[in-house]
Design a protein around this motif. Sequence first.
Motif, PDB file in Angstrom:
ATOM      1  N   ILE A 102     124.584  48.366  28.507  1.00 16.36           N
ATOM      2  CA  ILE A 102     125.771  47.708  29.065  1.00 16.36           C
ATOM      3  C   ILE A 102     125.437  46.247  29.322  1.00 16.36           C
ATOM      4  O   ILE A 102     124.515  45.933  30.085  1.00 16.36           O
ATOM      5  N   VAL A 103     126.193  45.352  28.697  1.00 13.47           N
ATOM      6  CA  VAL A 103     125.889  43.925  28.708  1.00 13.47           C
ATOM      7  C   VAL A 103     127.087  43.139  29.239  1.00 13.47           C
ATOM      8  O   VAL A 103     128.195  43.291  28.723  1.00 13.47           O
ATOM      9  N   PRO A 104     126.907  42.293  30.271  1.00 14.05           N
ATOM     10  CA  PRO A 104     128.011  41.411  30.689  1.00 14.05           C
ATOM     11  C   PRO A 104     128.370  40.452  29.554  1.00 14.05           C
ATOM     12  O   PRO A 104     127.486  39.998  28.822  1.00 14.05           O
ATOM     13  N   GLY A 105     129.673  40.140  29.415  1.00 15.08           N
ATOM     14  CA  GLY A 105     130.092  39.300  28.301  1.00 15.08           C
ATOM     15  C   GLY A 105     130.985  38.153  28.714  1.00 15.08           C
ATOM     16  O   GLY A 105     131.970  38.357  29.425  1.00 15.08           O
ATOM     17  N   GLY A 106     130.653  36.953  28.264  1.00 16.28           N
ATOM     18  CA  GLY A 106     131.469  35.773  28.504  1.00 16.28           C
ATOM     19  C   GLY A 106     131.759  35.059  27.202  1.00 16.28           C
ATOM     20  O   GLY A 106     132.828  35.203  26.608  1.00 16.28           O
ATOM     21  N   ASN A 107     130.778  34.276  26.722  1.00 16.90           N
ATOM     22  CA  ASN A 107     130.926  33.614  25.431  1.00 16.90           C
ATOM     23  C   ASN A 107     130.588  34.550  24.275  1.00 16.90           C
ATOM     24  O   ASN A 107     130.778  34.216  23.115  1.00 16.90           O
ATOM     25  N   LEU A 108     130.043  35.722  24.615  1.00 16.29           N
ATOM     26  CA  LEU A 108     129.905  36.895  23.752  1.00 16.29           C
ATOM     27  C   LEU A 108     128.795  36.818  22.711  1.00 16.29           C
ATOM     28  O   LEU A 108     128.685  37.700  21.847  1.00 16.29           O
ATOM     29  N   ALA A 140     130.126  46.598  43.709  1.00 16.33           N
ATOM     30  CA  ALA A 140     129.018  47.143  42.921  1.00 16.33           C
ATOM     31  C   ALA A 140     127.723  46.393  43.215  1.00 16.33           C
ATOM     32  O   ALA A 140     126.647  47.006  43.331  1.00 16.33           O
ATOM     33  N   CYS A 141     127.809  45.071  43.347  1.00 16.84           N
ATOM     34  CA  CYS A 141     126.634  44.285  43.739  1.00 16.84           C
ATOM     35  C   CYS A 141     126.092  44.757  45.085  1.00 16.84           C
ATOM     36  O   CYS A 141     124.879  44.961  45.246  1.00 16.84           O
ATOM     37  N   PRO A 173     126.351  38.391  40.360  1.00 20.88           N
ATOM     38  CA  PRO A 173     127.696  38.932  40.140  1.00 20.88           C
ATOM     39  C   PRO A 173     127.937  39.449  38.721  1.00 20.88           C
ATOM     40  O   PRO A 173     128.736  40.365  38.524  1.00 20.88           O
ATOM     41  N   HIS A 174     127.236  38.881  37.741  1.00 22.86           N
ATOM     42  CA  HIS A 174     127.441  39.311  36.361  1.00 22.86           C
ATOM     43  C   HIS A 174     126.866  40.710  36.154  1.00 22.86           C
ATOM     44  O   HIS A 174     127.458  41.540  35.452  1.00 22.86           O
ATOM     45  N   THR A 175     125.746  40.969  36.806  1.00 24.58           N
ATOM     46  CA  THR A 175     125.199  42.322  36.798  1.00 24.58           C
ATOM     47  C   THR A 175     126.153  43.263  37.526  1.00 24.58           C
ATOM     48  O   THR A 175     126.305  44.432  37.139  1.00 24.58           O
ATOM     49  N   GLY A 176     126.822  42.738  38.571  1.00 26.27           N
ATOM     50  CA  GLY A 176     127.838  43.530  39.262  1.00 26.27           C
ATOM     51  C   GLY A 176     128.968  43.941  38.339  1.00 26.27           C
ATOM     52  O   GLY A 176     129.496  45.062  38.447  1.00 26.27           O
ATOM     53  N   VAL A 177     129.334  43.068  37.412  1.00 27.13           N
ATOM     54  CA  VAL A 177     130.369  43.414  36.423  1.00 27.13           C
ATOM     55  C   VAL A 177     129.900  44.585  35.569  1.00 27.13           C
ATOM     56  O   VAL A 177     130.646  45.550  35.329  1.00 27.13           O
ATOM     57  N   ALA A 178     128.657  44.526  35.107  1.00 27.17           N
ATOM     58  CA  ALA A 178     128.122  45.602  34.274  1.00 27.17           C
ATOM     59  C   ALA A 178     127.992  46.907  35.057  1.00 27.17           C
ATOM     60  O   ALA A 178     128.292  47.989  34.538  1.00 27.17           O
ATOM     61  N   LEU A 179     127.553  46.807  36.308  1.00 20.80           N
ATOM     62  CA  LEU A 179     127.431  48.008  37.139  1.00 20.80           C
ATOM     63  C   LEU A 179     128.798  48.626  37.431  1.00 20.80           C
ATOM     64  O   LEU A 179     128.955  49.849  37.418  1.00 20.80           O
ATOM     65  N   ALA A 180     129.791  47.775  37.681  1.00 24.23           N
ATOM     66  CA  ALA A 180     131.148  48.280  37.923  1.00 24.23           C
ATOM     67  C   ALA A 180     131.694  48.976  36.676  1.00 24.23           C
ATOM     68  O   ALA A 180     132.367  50.009  36.767  1.00 24.23           O
ATOM     69  N   ALA A 181     131.403  48.425  35.507  1.00 21.27           N
ATOM     70  CA  ALA A 181     131.819  49.068  34.258  1.00 21.27           C
ATOM     71  C   ALA A 181     131.147  50.427  34.111  1.00 21.27           C
ATOM     72  O   ALA A 181     131.779  51.411  33.709  1.00 21.27           O
ATOM     73  N   LEU A 182     129.858  50.482  34.444  1.00 21.42           N
ATOM     74  CA  LEU A 182     129.131  51.748  34.386  1.00 21.42           C
ATOM     75  C   LEU A 182     129.755  52.786  35.321  1.00 21.42           C
ATOM     76  O   LEU A 182     129.942  53.955  34.944  1.00 21.42           O
ATOM     77  N   ILE A 183     130.081  52.369  36.544  1.00 23.07           N
ATOM     78  CA  ILE A 183     130.695  53.286  37.512  1.00 23.07           C
ATOM     79  C   ILE A 183     131.992  53.866  36.957  1.00 23.07           C
ATOM     80  O   ILE A 183     132.255  55.064  37.049  1.00 23.07           O
ATOM     81  N   LYS A 184     132.813  53.012  36.347  1.00 23.87           N
ATOM     82  CA  LYS A 184     134.082  53.482  35.769  1.00 23.87           C
ATOM     83  C   LYS A 184     133.849  54.467  34.627  1.00 23.87           C
ATOM     84  O   LYS A 184     134.496  55.515  34.542  1.00 23.87           O
ATOM     85  N   LEU A 185     132.941  54.121  33.739  1.00 22.08           N
ATOM     86  CA  LEU A 185     132.691  54.967  32.576  1.00 22.08           C
ATOM     87  C   LEU A 185     132.048  56.290  32.973  1.00 22.08           C
ATOM     88  O   LEU A 185     132.297  57.327  32.348  1.00 22.08           O
ATOM     89  N   ARG A 186     131.252  56.244  34.006  1.00 20.78           N
ATOM     90  CA  ARG A 186     130.653  57.495  34.513  1.00 20.78           C
ATOM     91  C   ARG A 186     131.735  58.364  35.181  1.00 20.78           C
ATOM     92  O   ARG A 186     131.796  59.577  34.966  1.00 20.78           O
ATOM     93  N   LYS A 187     132.598  57.734  35.971  1.00 21.75           N
ATOM     94  CA  LYS A 187     133.671  58.459  36.656  1.00 21.75           C
ATOM     95  C   LYS A 187     134.621  59.107  35.658  1.00 21.75           C
ATOM     96  O   LYS A 187     135.110  60.222  35.881  1.00 21.75           O
ATOM     97  N   ASN A 188     134.874  58.416  34.540  1.00 17.13           N
ATOM     98  CA  ASN A 188     135.795  58.928  33.526  1.00 17.13           C
ATOM     99  C   ASN A 188     135.146  59.927  32.579  1.00 17.13           C
ATOM    100  O   ASN A 188     135.800  60.440  31.669  1.00 17.13           O
ATOM    101  N   GLY A 189     133.851  60.167  32.748  1.00 14.83           N
ATOM    102  CA  GLY A 189     133.153  61.126  31.915  1.00 14.83           C
ATOM    103  C   GLY A 189     132.720  60.608  30.567  1.00 14.83           C
ATOM    104  O   GLY A 189     132.208  61.369  29.737  1.00 14.83           O
ATOM    105  N   VAL A 190     132.907  59.319  30.322  1.00 15.02           N
ATOM    106  CA  VAL A 190     132.471  58.744  29.039  1.00 15.02           C
ATOM    107  C   VAL A 190     130.953  58.729  28.979  1.00 15.02           C
ATOM    108  O   VAL A 190     130.338  59.109  27.970  1.00 15.02           O
ATOM    109  N   ILE A 191     130.332  58.265  30.050  1.00 10.26           N
ATOM    110  CA  ILE A 191     128.875  58.325  30.183  1.00 10.26           C
ATOM    111  C   ILE A 191     128.542  59.570  30.999  1.00 10.26           C
ATOM    112  O   ILE A 191     129.071  59.769  32.094  1.00 10.26           O
TER     113      ILE A 191
END
Length: 510
Positions: free
Chosen positions: A319-325, A418-419, A431-449
Amino acid sequence: MASSHVEKLSPSSVSAENPVECGSSVHDASSSSLETQASASPKKRPADENIRDEARRQGLGAPRCTFSAKYVPFSPFEDTEEEYSLDEIIYRSKTGALLDVQHDLEALKKYDATYWKNLFDSRVGKTSWPYGSGVWSKKEWVLPQIDNDDIVSLFEGNSNLFWAERFGKEMLQMNDLWVKQCGISHTGSFKDLGMTVLVSQVNRLRRMKKPLLGVGCASTGDTSAALSAYCAAAGIPAIVFLPANRISIAQLVQPIANGALVLSLDTDFDGCMRLIREVTAELPIYLANSLNSLRLEGQKTAAIEICQQFDWEVPDWVIVPGGNLGNIYAFFKGFHMCKELGLIDRIPRLVCAQAANANPLYLYYKAGWKNFKAIKASNTFASAIQIGDPVSIDRAVFALQNSDGIVEEATEEELMDACAQADLTGMFTCPHTGVALAALIKLRKNGVIRATDRAVVVSTAHGLKFTQSKIDYHSKAIADLPCKFANPPVQVANDFGAVMDVLRRELSLR
């Protein structure tokens, strides 16, 4: 792609008479040689010789490098004969497409996976120039033709892969959650990985008498810090365009301290980017933004390191935070190269995590990859990814589509919570790591991960660069955010009884 008849050279079949050589060094590929290098006591350098001098002496008479790389247009679905030497100063193709660094995989495939694993593993933790760097320990896969004497390195990379035991178990019911701490680096962010490559190539070009006055970048903070440090180490002028009042003091002070020419502009990152492109088109200033594909060659080594740190096993998710990508593509490129050369058998599923206030990739993903539209990014605590018109959008889409990838977003409340939750388990996240951690929490909650999956969250910067956001959070001074995990200090009178009352209350003492 290498054809099936290419003979591979294993550690036992490659001898001292047929070594892998690059730059100003020769690497013996035999098994006995690797064992000897690992076990033998190194001969002490003369007192008047430094590690660069030692590498120069040892490289005298080295054969010409057998590996090569070049620029080609980034056009993965189109055949092209257009190509450029890495010694040319060029950022886009004839049609305006981004460029990519393409390696001669046929030459690299002459050496089997065991050889590459042994070679890379043998360099970890060493101080020999330049292989003590986590980037330059993979030199043959990065900039194979550069002379070691031209390399500008601060021994970046080799960053910690942290087992997030408590956060994983208590927050996500996961036993195999890891954080790749790329922010534990010289300037406090993953940008060091790419900047050592770019500034090294600029150093080479200047020694070739190319007319370059210096190196310039637009930045949301971390790029300017990395560029300024590496330019200072090499004695090359650095010019930095920053959006006024939009980055932390800790980020701003780094290029100032390293002697860069800092221009604070009344615009956002996208405005700074437009201006630096115009300036570098008019003046002999080398462009250092991720529009330049050289940086991605250094950044991809973090993916190789992850495989190496797992004993060449592949995680299920990264899981990678993305800005300029650019970074999501760099991770894909590192994993893809490992797979192409036989070091791993699959590519992990990639997740690009964006702040909801700066989420053009997320919107594009949700629209089924149809009709990409740049946006005006709103303010976010994840300031380094506050970008609405990402340069590497095509690269990111290619990486995600070829890794069965996902894009997720995080609101300001989600990323800051998440931070705080991560910090309460022993981390100190940006905070950027917080974005990635928050994404992980969502994906785990939804059963994707799944609970049994091995997941790696990429932490892109050090939390110490963003202390004001933590102060505001724990002071509950952020408007419209409940800051439900805040841990403010308790004000207590200078009295033993008052102190004991607080301790009994807070520690549930009877």
